[in-house]
Scaffold this motif. Sequence first.
Motif, PDB file in Angstrom:
ATOM      1  N   VAL A   1       5.637  -5.323   3.419  1.00  0.00           N
ATOM      2  CA  VAL A   1       5.106  -4.432   4.455  1.00  0.00           C
ATOM      3  C   VAL A   1       3.584  -4.352   4.462  1.00  0.00           C
ATOM      4  O   VAL A   1       3.011  -3.711   5.347  1.00  0.00           O
ATOM      5  CB  VAL A   1       5.705  -3.011   4.337  1.00  0.00           C
ATOM      6  CG1 VAL A   1       7.203  -3.054   4.566  1.00  0.00           C
ATOM      7  CG2 VAL A   1       5.372  -2.363   3.007  1.00  0.00           C
ATOM      8  N   GLY A   2       2.922  -4.973   3.486  1.00  0.00           N
ATOM      9  CA  GLY A   2       1.469  -4.918   3.469  1.00  0.00           C
ATOM     10  C   GLY A   2       0.901  -5.438   2.169  1.00  0.00           C
ATOM     11  O   GLY A   2       1.600  -6.094   1.389  1.00  0.00           O
ATOM     12  N   ASP A   3      -0.374  -5.140   1.964  1.00  0.00           N
ATOM     13  CA  ASP A   3      -1.046  -5.578   0.740  1.00  0.00           C
ATOM     14  C   ASP A   3      -2.158  -4.609   0.376  1.00  0.00           C
ATOM     15  O   ASP A   3      -2.672  -3.893   1.221  1.00  0.00           O
ATOM     16  CB  ASP A   3      -1.575  -7.013   0.876  1.00  0.00           C
ATOM     17  CG  ASP A   3      -2.449  -7.244   2.093  1.00  0.00           C
ATOM     18  OD1 ASP A   3      -3.677  -7.045   1.999  1.00  0.00           O
ATOM     19  OD2 ASP A   3      -1.913  -7.636   3.152  1.00  0.00           O
ATOM     20  N   VAL A   4      -2.471  -4.592  -0.908  1.00  0.00           N
ATOM     21  CA  VAL A   4      -3.583  -3.804  -1.438  1.00  0.00           C
ATOM     22  C   VAL A   4      -4.463  -4.768  -2.227  1.00  0.00           C
ATOM     23  O   VAL A   4      -3.974  -5.466  -3.109  1.00  0.00           O
ATOM     24  CB  VAL A   4      -3.103  -2.656  -2.361  1.00  0.00           C
ATOM     25  CG1 VAL A   4      -4.295  -1.921  -2.962  1.00  0.00           C
ATOM     26  CG2 VAL A   4      -2.208  -1.686  -1.600  1.00  0.00           C
ATOM     27  N   GLY A   5      -5.746  -4.796  -1.880  1.00  0.00           N
ATOM     28  CA  GLY A   5      -6.689  -5.670  -2.565  1.00  0.00           C
ATOM     29  C   GLY A   5      -7.584  -4.876  -3.493  1.00  0.00           C
ATOM     30  O   GLY A   5      -8.017  -3.772  -3.157  1.00  0.00           O
ATOM     31  N   VAL A   6      -7.841  -5.454  -4.668  1.00  0.00           N
ATOM     32  CA  VAL A   6      -8.728  -4.834  -5.654  1.00  0.00           C
ATOM     33  C   VAL A   6      -9.724  -5.895  -6.123  1.00  0.00           C
ATOM     34  O   VAL A   6      -9.336  -6.996  -6.497  1.00  0.00           O
ATOM     35  CB  VAL A   6      -7.940  -4.308  -6.877  1.00  0.00           C
ATOM     36  CG1 VAL A   6      -8.892  -3.776  -7.941  1.00  0.00           C
ATOM     37  CG2 VAL A   6      -6.946  -3.243  -6.459  1.00  0.00           C
TER      38      VAL A   6
END
Length: 183
Positions: free
Chosen positions: A76-81
């Motif tokens: 459903v999506g992504d989180v970038g760090v």
Amino acid sequence: MLLDTERLILRRFRPADAPALAAYRSDPAVARYQSWTPPLSETDAVALARSFATGDPSEPGWFQYAVELRADGCLVGDVGVRLDDNRMRADLGFTLAADRQGHGYATEAVRAVLADLFGRGLRRVSAECDARNAASARLLQRVGFRREGLRPAYTWIKGEWTDDVLFGLLAEHWTPGPGTLGG
């Protein structure tokens, strides 16, 4: 699996994620405040998923978490760090499919990532967003970020100058929310 919550699994990307990645990153509403221009072809999405999969969340540089729904395995999506070279500071960003917004998934995913980062001893996490992106600004404030500044006409993107809002969260101000590791 790298991180998990009650409803989500945050994991490495894999080539099989390409159709879902292409779909949500091709949505003009999702891409509006992002650096990419839609559409994202499935071929490019395969290459992007492979590139994301090679990162290491404990090493300096960018790492992109795939956000999957535990209930049905849907991406459903992504989180970038972006972990700083000193491993004490990071920058954070997130993207969620339009049809999955408004259900708390992005908040839950960001809280899980923050819990992991602060659990590893980071001192500070920063984020920024287009000043017109009120939903992202509200999410950042909901999870504890404080607005730290505004950079007028700072970013030239998609043929226009945009204002950037800067946010920061210090470890001592972090309070894990419901559904997060340690929360």
